[in-house]
Design a protein around this motif. Structure first.
Motif, PDB file in Angstrom:
ATOM      1  N   ASP A  61       2.098 -11.450  -4.174  1.00 48.05           N
ATOM      2  CA  ASP A  61       2.478 -10.411  -5.130  1.00 48.05           C
ATOM      3  C   ASP A  61       3.307 -10.997  -6.278  1.00 48.05           C
ATOM      4  O   ASP A  61       3.149 -10.602  -7.436  1.00 48.05           O
ATOM      5  CB  ASP A  61       3.267  -9.301  -4.426  1.00 48.05           C
ATOM      6  CG  ASP A  61       2.361  -8.310  -3.715  1.00 48.05           C
ATOM      7  OD1 ASP A  61       1.203  -8.139  -4.147  1.00 48.05           O
ATOM      8  OD2 ASP A  61       2.811  -7.688  -2.738  1.00 48.05           O
ATOM      9  N   GLY A  89      -4.859  -5.282  -7.748  1.00 51.20           N
ATOM     10  CA  GLY A  89      -3.592  -4.560  -7.683  1.00 51.20           C
ATOM     11  C   GLY A  89      -2.587  -5.392  -6.921  1.00 51.20           C
ATOM     12  O   GLY A  89      -2.562  -6.624  -7.041  1.00 51.20           O
ATOM     13  N   SER A  90      -1.779  -4.754  -6.111  1.00 53.16           N
ATOM     14  CA  SER A  90      -0.845  -5.477  -5.247  1.00 53.16           C
ATOM     15  C   SER A  90      -1.491  -5.687  -3.881  1.00 53.16           C
ATOM     16  O   SER A  90      -2.497  -5.054  -3.543  1.00 53.16           O
ATOM     17  CB  SER A  90       0.450  -4.674  -5.080  1.00 53.16           C
ATOM     18  OG  SER A  90       0.187  -3.488  -4.337  1.00 53.16           O
ATOM     19  N   SER A  93      -1.804  -2.579  -1.845  1.00 52.30           N
ATOM     20  CA  SER A  93      -2.821  -1.604  -2.241  1.00 52.30           C
ATOM     21  C   SER A  93      -4.150  -1.821  -1.527  1.00 52.30           C
ATOM     22  O   SER A  93      -5.043  -0.977  -1.605  1.00 52.30           O
ATOM     23  CB  SER A  93      -3.039  -1.667  -3.758  1.00 52.30           C
ATOM     24  OG  SER A  93      -3.696  -2.877  -4.127  1.00 52.30           O
ATOM     25  N   GLU A  95      -6.949  -2.017   1.360  1.00 53.51           N
ATOM     26  CA  GLU A  95      -7.232  -1.225   2.551  1.00 53.51           C
ATOM     27  C   GLU A  95      -7.970  -2.063   3.580  1.00 53.51           C
ATOM     28  O   GLU A  95      -8.747  -2.959   3.235  1.00 53.51           O
ATOM     29  CB  GLU A  95      -8.065   0.003   2.183  1.00 53.51           C
ATOM     30  CG  GLU A  95      -7.342   0.976   1.270  1.00 53.51           C
ATOM     31  CD  GLU A  95      -8.161   2.226   1.011  1.00 53.51           C
ATOM     32  OE1 GLU A  95      -9.282   2.338   1.558  1.00 53.51           O
ATOM     33  OE2 GLU A  95      -7.676   3.100   0.270  1.00 53.51           O
TER      34      GLU A  95
END
Length: 204
Positions: A61, A89-90, A93, A95
């Motif tokens: 990150d 994204g991060s 985020s 899934e």
């Protein structure tokens, strides 16, 4: 150490030890960040840690926040090499996907093959490879699926013999496992990152 039962016993012992940890140390991410910032890195291949694995999320990150490019492996099917997606994204985020519940990037931008990932167009500078442990010569003990060997090993889809810097990731007590040596098809790692810093293996 070919006996599969011996590797299976090592895997079982290490998984049990990892499961008994109250929580994974965060220092490995700090060590990974030290490596990333030590030399110019534009893009890297990381991984999204499963429960019990050394977690690089804080370092990844932080790298993303500086404008760095992070790719993660994507499992498509058993017996196939890994594919790779870019994190947009991060790490938080992402899934969980598939039968193993691994956090993976969405493939909206298209997934890369191993050869594409290692191409000059991508310009990958650094690869972090998770493991259950390593032998004295850098032989990697994986989870048994053979994905990294099939992708990056000497007989894999895109051998890592020449290319970006490659570092394993594990806990300190999982270094230099006795009797574990690389087979002809195994991915061998020159050095590994733990919460204690960088460890270089004997290449003799």
């Amino acid at each position: 150490m070919e006996p599969r039962s011996s590797k299976a016993q090592l895997r079982s012992r290490i998984r049990s030890a990892r499961a008994s940890r109250r929580r994974a140390p965060v220092g490995v991410a700090a060590s990974a960040w030290d490596v990333i910032r030590a030399k110019p890195v534009r893009s890297l291949l990381g991984y999204a840690a499963l429960p019990g694995e050394p977690n690089l999320d804080p370092a990844l990150d932080r790298f993303l926040a500086t404008g760095g490019i992070v790719y993660l492996p994507v499992v498509t099917k058993v017996g196939a090499p890994l594919l790779f997606g870019r994190v947009t994204g991060s790490m938080a985020s992402l899934e969980s996907q598939g039968r193993w519940g691994i956090r993976e990037p969405q493939d909206s931008g298209g997934l890369l093959t191993p050869a594409q990932l290692l191409s000059s167009e991508v310009g990958l500078d650094l690869v972090f490879v998770p493991a259950l442990g390593f032998g004295t010569d850098g032989a990697r003990l994986g989870n048994g699926g053979g994905f990294y060997d099939r992708t990056f090993g000497p007989l894999g889809a895109a051998p890592l013999a020449k290319g970006p810097r490659v570092l394993g990731v594990c806990f300190p007590e999982e270094l230099e496992l006795p009797g574990l040596v690389a087979e002809d098809w195994d991915l061998r790692i020159p050095a590994a990152v733990t919460e204690l810093g960088l460890h270089t293996f004997d290449d003799s």
